[in-house]
Design a protein around this motif. Structure first.
Motif, mmCIF file in Angstrom:
data_model
loop_
_atom_site.group_PDB
_atom_site.id
_atom_site.type_symbol
_atom_site.label_atom_id
_atom_site.label_comp_id
_atom_site.label_asym_id
_atom_site.label_seq_id
_atom_site.Cartn_x
_atom_site.Cartn_y
_atom_site.Cartn_z
ATOM 1 N N ASN A 16 -42.624 1.283 7.060
ATOM 2 C CA ASN A 16 -42.175 0.044 6.413
ATOM 3 C C ASN A 16 -40.789 0.218 5.794
ATOM 4 O O ASN A 16 -39.972 -0.705 5.823
ATOM 5 C CB ASN A 16 -43.168 -0.395 5.342
ATOM 6 C CG ASN A 16 -44.451 -0.920 5.948
ATOM 7 O OD1 ASN A 16 -44.460 -1.353 7.090
ATOM 8 N ND2 ASN A 16 -45.530 -0.861 5.189
ATOM 9 N N LEU A 17 -40.525 1.392 5.237
ATOM 10 C CA LEU A 17 -39.223 1.662 4.638
ATOM 11 C C LEU A 17 -38.132 1.654 5.708
ATOM 12 O O LEU A 17 -37.052 1.105 5.495
ATOM 13 C CB LEU A 17 -39.238 3.009 3.917
ATOM 14 C CG LEU A 17 -37.948 3.419 3.204
ATOM 15 C CD1 LEU A 17 -37.615 2.413 2.110
ATOM 16 C CD2 LEU A 17 -38.093 4.799 2.626
ATOM 17 N N ILE A 18 -38.417 2.242 6.863
ATOM 18 C CA ILE A 18 -37.441 2.262 7.957
ATOM 19 C C ILE A 18 -37.176 0.851 8.454
ATOM 20 O O ILE A 18 -36.034 0.469 8.683
ATOM 21 C CB ILE A 18 -37.928 3.183 9.098
ATOM 22 C CG1 ILE A 18 -37.924 4.630 8.633
ATOM 23 C CG2 ILE A 18 -37.057 3.012 10.342
ATOM 24 C CD1 ILE A 18 -38.582 5.591 9.585
ATOM 25 N N LYS A 19 -38.237 0.045 8.609
ATOM 26 C CA LYS A 19 -38.060 -1.337 9.058
ATOM 27 C C LYS A 19 -37.267 -2.147 8.035
ATOM 28 O O LYS A 19 -36.417 -2.954 8.390
ATOM 29 C CB LYS A 19 -39.413 -1.998 9.316
ATOM 30 C CG LYS A 19 -40.072 -1.525 10.585
ATOM 31 C CD LYS A 19 -41.381 -2.236 10.815
ATOM 32 C CE LYS A 19 -42.037 -1.739 12.084
ATOM 33 N NZ LYS A 19 -43.322 -2.400 12.331
ATOM 34 N N LYS A 20 -37.546 -1.935 6.732
ATOM 35 C CA LYS A 20 -36.822 -2.665 5.692
ATOM 36 C C LYS A 20 -35.355 -2.286 5.699
ATOM 37 O O LYS A 20 -34.482 -3.138 5.602
ATOM 38 C CB LYS A 20 -37.426 -2.377 4.319
ATOM 39 C CG LYS A 20 -36.747 -3.140 3.185
ATOM 40 C CD LYS A 20 -37.307 -2.739 1.851
ATOM 41 C CE LYS A 20 -36.689 -3.477 0.707
ATOM 42 N NZ LYS A 20 -35.240 -3.474 0.680
ATOM 43 N N ASN A 21 -35.067 -0.992 5.853
ATOM 44 C CA ASN A 21 -33.693 -0.522 5.886
ATOM 45 C C ASN A 21 -32.951 -1.112 7.079
ATOM 46 O O ASN A 21 -31.815 -1.540 6.960
ATOM 47 C CB ASN A 21 -33.671 1.011 5.932
ATOM 48 C CG ASN A 21 -32.320 1.577 5.592
ATOM 49 O OD1 ASN A 21 -31.463 0.888 5.080
ATOM 50 N ND2 ASN A 21 -32.137 2.849 5.876
ATOM 51 N N HIS A 22 -33.606 -1.167 8.238
ATOM 52 C CA HIS A 22 -32.996 -1.757 9.433
ATOM 53 C C HIS A 22 -32.749 -3.242 9.221
ATOM 54 O O HIS A 22 -31.700 -3.759 9.594
ATOM 55 C CB HIS A 22 -33.899 -1.530 10.653
ATOM 56 C CG HIS A 22 -33.387 -2.165 11.898
ATOM 57 N ND1 HIS A 22 -32.290 -1.676 12.569
ATOM 58 C CD2 HIS A 22 -33.791 -3.260 12.566
ATOM 59 C CE1 HIS A 22 -32.053 -2.443 13.615
ATOM 60 N NE2 HIS A 22 -32.949 -3.407 13.639
ATOM 61 N N THR A 23 -33.700 -3.939 8.590
ATOM 62 C CA THR A 23 -33.546 -5.370 8.332
ATOM 63 C C THR A 23 -32.396 -5.623 7.378
ATOM 64 O O THR A 23 -31.620 -6.558 7.572
ATOM 65 C CB THR A 23 -34.853 -5.946 7.757
ATOM 66 O OG1 THR A 23 -35.924 -5.663 8.670
ATOM 67 C CG2 THR A 23 -34.768 -7.434 7.550
ATOM 68 N N ASP A 24 -32.255 -4.793 6.342
ATOM 69 C CA ASP A 24 -31.145 -4.945 5.390
ATOM 70 C C ASP A 24 -29.798 -4.757 6.084
ATOM 71 O O ASP A 24 -28.866 -5.516 5.850
ATOM 72 C CB ASP A 24 -31.275 -3.939 4.250
ATOM 73 C CG ASP A 24 -32.398 -4.278 3.288
ATOM 74 O OD1 ASP A 24 -32.902 -5.417 3.356
ATOM 75 O OD2 ASP A 24 -32.767 -3.404 2.494
ATOM 76 N N LYS A 25 -29.705 -3.753 6.947
ATOM 77 C CA LYS A 25 -28.455 -3.500 7.650
ATOM 78 C C LYS A 25 -28.152 -4.617 8.630
ATOM 79 O O LYS A 25 -27.004 -5.004 8.808
ATOM 80 C CB LYS A 25 -28.513 -2.151 8.352
ATOM 81 C CG LYS A 25 -28.474 -0.997 7.366
ATOM 82 C CD LYS A 25 -28.584 0.333 8.030
ATOM 83 C CE LYS A 25 -28.597 1.432 6.966
ATOM 84 N NZ LYS A 25 -28.752 2.742 7.539
ATOM 85 N N GLN A 26 -29.188 -5.148 9.266
ATOM 86 C CA GLN A 26 -28.996 -6.252 10.196
ATOM 87 C C GLN A 26 -28.521 -7.495 9.443
ATOM 88 O O GLN A 26 -27.651 -8.225 9.917
ATOM 89 C CB GLN A 26 -30.307 -6.540 10.933
ATOM 90 C CG GLN A 26 -30.170 -7.504 12.075
ATOM 91 C CD GLN A 26 -31.469 -7.609 12.866
ATOM 92 O OE1 GLN A 26 -32.486 -7.030 12.495
ATOM 93 N NE2 GLN A 26 -31.438 -8.342 13.940
ATOM 94 N N MET A 27 -29.064 -7.729 8.257
ATOM 95 C CA MET A 27 -28.630 -8.865 7.448
ATOM 96 C C MET A 27 -27.176 -8.687 7.013
ATOM 97 O O MET A 27 -26.390 -9.636 7.045
ATOM 98 C CB MET A 27 -29.505 -9.040 6.201
ATOM 99 C CG MET A 27 -29.077 -10.257 5.375
ATOM 100 S SD MET A 27 -29.875 -10.376 3.796
ATOM 101 C CE MET A 27 -31.501 -10.888 4.256
ATOM 102 N N GLY A 28 -26.797 -7.473 6.646
ATOM 103 C CA GLY A 28 -25.415 -7.202 6.269
ATOM 104 C C GLY A 28 -24.450 -7.476 7.417
ATOM 105 O O GLY A 28 -23.387 -8.071 7.223
#
Length: 129
Positions: A3-15
């Motif tokens: 979940n942490l990896i998915k959240k980190n990827h989602t944050d970077k994608q949003m950026g």
């Protein structure tokens, strides 16, 4: 962990999405006749943005992103004029202040000498046994 990896990827994608929207908005404003400063889409501002983006993607670890950011920032600050005041007059001072803040605020990476010495003694006792 997953979940942490998915959240980190989602944050970077949003950026990245926000960055693309901002660049598109600048192009739209420029093409509709709004006076957008010339330095916003110059090579040094893009270099500054690339350095910050690489630093963000790598969680600001290492120093490659820092070189891009500092070089881009120096040239961008030289090109900015605010109320007929050139930023190049204070660029050196701002760079030195920024470097000093980075040195003060960076994470401390040091080992306690006593702990290191105790660990070495424990390893020596384990080897003798």
């Amino acid at each position: 962990m997953e979940n942490l990896i998915k959240k980190n990827h989602t944050d970077k994608q949003m950026g990245l999405g926000i960055l693309i929207v901002v660049i598109g908005a600048v192009f739209l404003l420029r093409n509709t006749g709004v006076d957008v400063p010339h330095w916003i889409l110059s090579w040094h501002t893009i270099m500054l943005g690339a350095g910050l983006w690489i630093g963000y993607r790598k969680n600001f670890q290492g120093s490659g992103w820092l070189a891009l950011t500092v070089i881009g920032a120096i040239f961008t600050l030289k090109d900015i004029t605010v109320f007929d005041f050139e930023m190049s007059k204070i660029t050196t001072a701002l760079v030195l202040i920024g470097l000093g803040l980075w040195v003060i605020l960076k994470p401390k990476k040091f080992k306690n000498l006593d702990q290191n010495f105790q660990n070495n003694q424990a390893d020596i006792h384990n080897m003798k046994s």
